[in-house]
Design a protein around this motif. Sequence first.
Motif, mmCIF file in Angstrom:
data_model
loop_
_atom_site.group_PDB
_atom_site.id
_atom_site.type_symbol
_atom_site.label_atom_id
_atom_site.label_comp_id
_atom_site.label_asym_id
_atom_site.label_seq_id
_atom_site.Cartn_x
_atom_site.Cartn_y
_atom_site.Cartn_z
ATOM 1 N N GLU A 134 -4.372 0.835 -10.517
ATOM 2 C CA GLU A 134 -5.624 0.739 -9.777
ATOM 3 C C GLU A 134 -5.992 2.061 -9.120
ATOM 4 O O GLU A 134 -5.123 2.864 -8.765
ATOM 5 C CB GLU A 134 -5.538 -0.360 -8.703
ATOM 6 C CG GLU A 134 -4.569 -0.096 -7.593
ATOM 7 C CD GLU A 134 -4.657 -1.127 -6.462
ATOM 8 O OE1 GLU A 134 -5.568 -1.969 -6.482
ATOM 9 O OE2 GLU A 134 -3.800 -1.072 -5.560
ATOM 10 N N ALA B 236 -10.759 3.454 -2.325
ATOM 11 C CA ALA B 236 -10.715 2.017 -2.531
ATOM 12 C C ALA B 236 -10.768 1.336 -1.166
ATOM 13 O O ALA B 236 -10.255 1.870 -0.168
ATOM 14 C CB ALA B 236 -9.434 1.627 -3.265
ATOM 15 N N ASP B 237 -11.386 0.168 -1.112
ATOM 16 C CA ASP B 237 -11.518 -0.532 0.166
ATOM 17 C C ASP B 237 -10.167 -0.790 0.820
ATOM 18 O O ASP B 237 -10.041 -0.775 2.048
ATOM 19 C CB ASP B 237 -12.246 -1.862 -0.040
ATOM 20 C CG ASP B 237 -13.731 -1.677 -0.322
ATOM 21 O OD1 ASP B 237 -14.356 -2.623 -0.828
ATOM 22 O OD2 ASP B 237 -14.261 -0.576 -0.040
ATOM 23 N N SER B 238 -9.148 -1.010 0.019
ATOM 24 C CA SER B 238 -7.829 -1.363 0.540
ATOM 25 C C SER B 238 -7.159 -0.221 1.301
ATOM 26 O O SER B 238 -6.214 -0.466 2.063
ATOM 27 C CB SER B 238 -6.921 -1.827 -0.592
ATOM 28 O OG SER B 238 -6.780 -0.804 -1.563
ATOM 29 N N VAL B 239 -7.602 1.009 1.104
ATOM 30 C CA VAL B 239 -6.958 2.148 1.766
ATOM 31 C C VAL B 239 -7.905 2.905 2.682
ATOM 32 O O VAL B 239 -7.485 3.835 3.378
ATOM 33 C CB VAL B 239 -6.345 3.121 0.731
ATOM 34 C CG1 VAL B 239 -5.427 2.380 -0.224
ATOM 35 C CG2 VAL B 239 -7.412 3.899 -0.019
ATOM 36 N N LYS B 240 -9.169 2.515 2.694
ATOM 37 C CA LYS B 240 -10.160 3.222 3.501
ATOM 38 C C LYS B 240 -9.752 3.214 4.971
ATOM 39 O O LYS B 240 -9.365 2.187 5.517
ATOM 40 C CB LYS B 240 -11.522 2.554 3.300
ATOM 41 C CG LYS B 240 -12.710 3.425 3.595
ATOM 42 C CD LYS B 240 -13.992 2.739 3.145
ATOM 43 C CE LYS B 240 -14.086 2.622 1.638
ATOM 44 N NZ LYS B 240 -15.369 2.034 1.189
ATOM 45 N N LYS C 2 1.504 -0.039 4.523
ATOM 46 C CA LYS C 2 1.793 -1.472 4.504
ATOM 47 C C LYS C 2 2.688 -1.776 3.292
ATOM 48 O O LYS C 2 2.664 -1.034 2.303
ATOM 49 C CB LYS C 2 0.486 -2.260 4.368
ATOM 50 C CG LYS C 2 -0.542 -1.970 5.433
ATOM 51 C CD LYS C 2 -1.829 -2.712 5.145
ATOM 52 C CE LYS C 2 -2.899 -2.431 6.186
ATOM 53 N NZ LYS C 2 -4.164 -3.154 5.904
ATOM 54 N N GLU D 156 2.204 -3.754 0.968
ATOM 55 C CA GLU D 156 1.372 -3.874 -0.233
ATOM 56 C C GLU D 156 0.960 -2.528 -0.815
ATOM 57 O O GLU D 156 0.366 -2.474 -1.893
ATOM 58 C CB GLU D 156 0.129 -4.734 0.040
ATOM 59 C CG GLU D 156 -0.663 -4.326 1.247
ATOM 60 C CD GLU D 156 -0.314 -5.153 2.482
ATOM 61 O OE1 GLU D 156 0.891 -5.374 2.754
ATOM 62 O OE2 GLU D 156 -1.256 -5.561 3.200
ATOM 63 N N ASP D 157 1.264 -1.438 -0.122
ATOM 64 C CA ASP D 157 1.038 -0.101 -0.674
ATOM 65 C C ASP D 157 2.181 0.339 -1.595
ATOM 66 O O ASP D 157 2.092 1.390 -2.237
ATOM 67 C CB ASP D 157 0.885 0.938 0.444
ATOM 68 C CG ASP D 157 -0.347 0.703 1.304
ATOM 69 O OD1 ASP D 157 -0.239 0.844 2.538
ATOM 70 O OD2 ASP D 157 -1.413 0.397 0.736
#
Length: 122
Positions: A45, A59-63, A85, A87-88
Amino acid sequence: VQLVESGGGLVQSGGSLRLSCTVSGITFGNYNMAWYRLAPGKEREFVAAITSGGSTNYADSVKGRFTISRDNAKNTVYLQMNSLKPEDTAVYYCNAATPGHGSWFAIDFGSWGQGTQVTVSS
């Protein structure tokens, strides 16, 4: 083209890491660059991109947690990762990239680098 990623490691949740990717075989300053990640059981991704002019996209998940930057004199792109996190957790790769359909697509140079493992423990 050679892409060499480094800087990964094991870190606790909330910690920080700085990844580096040194590129050879292309005129680095002419290319947009991006970071991608591949987690077990998931597809690779998009994480972050920086244009040849220095504009950035995430990406929104890391912004708000990750920052991409580049040093054209060193042919290197960086990814500063804060507030990590679990999830990273993934193998992180860099590549030259081109925008499209709201994301960034890696340019196919025939292969990726070896990547650098990031593991975030909870």
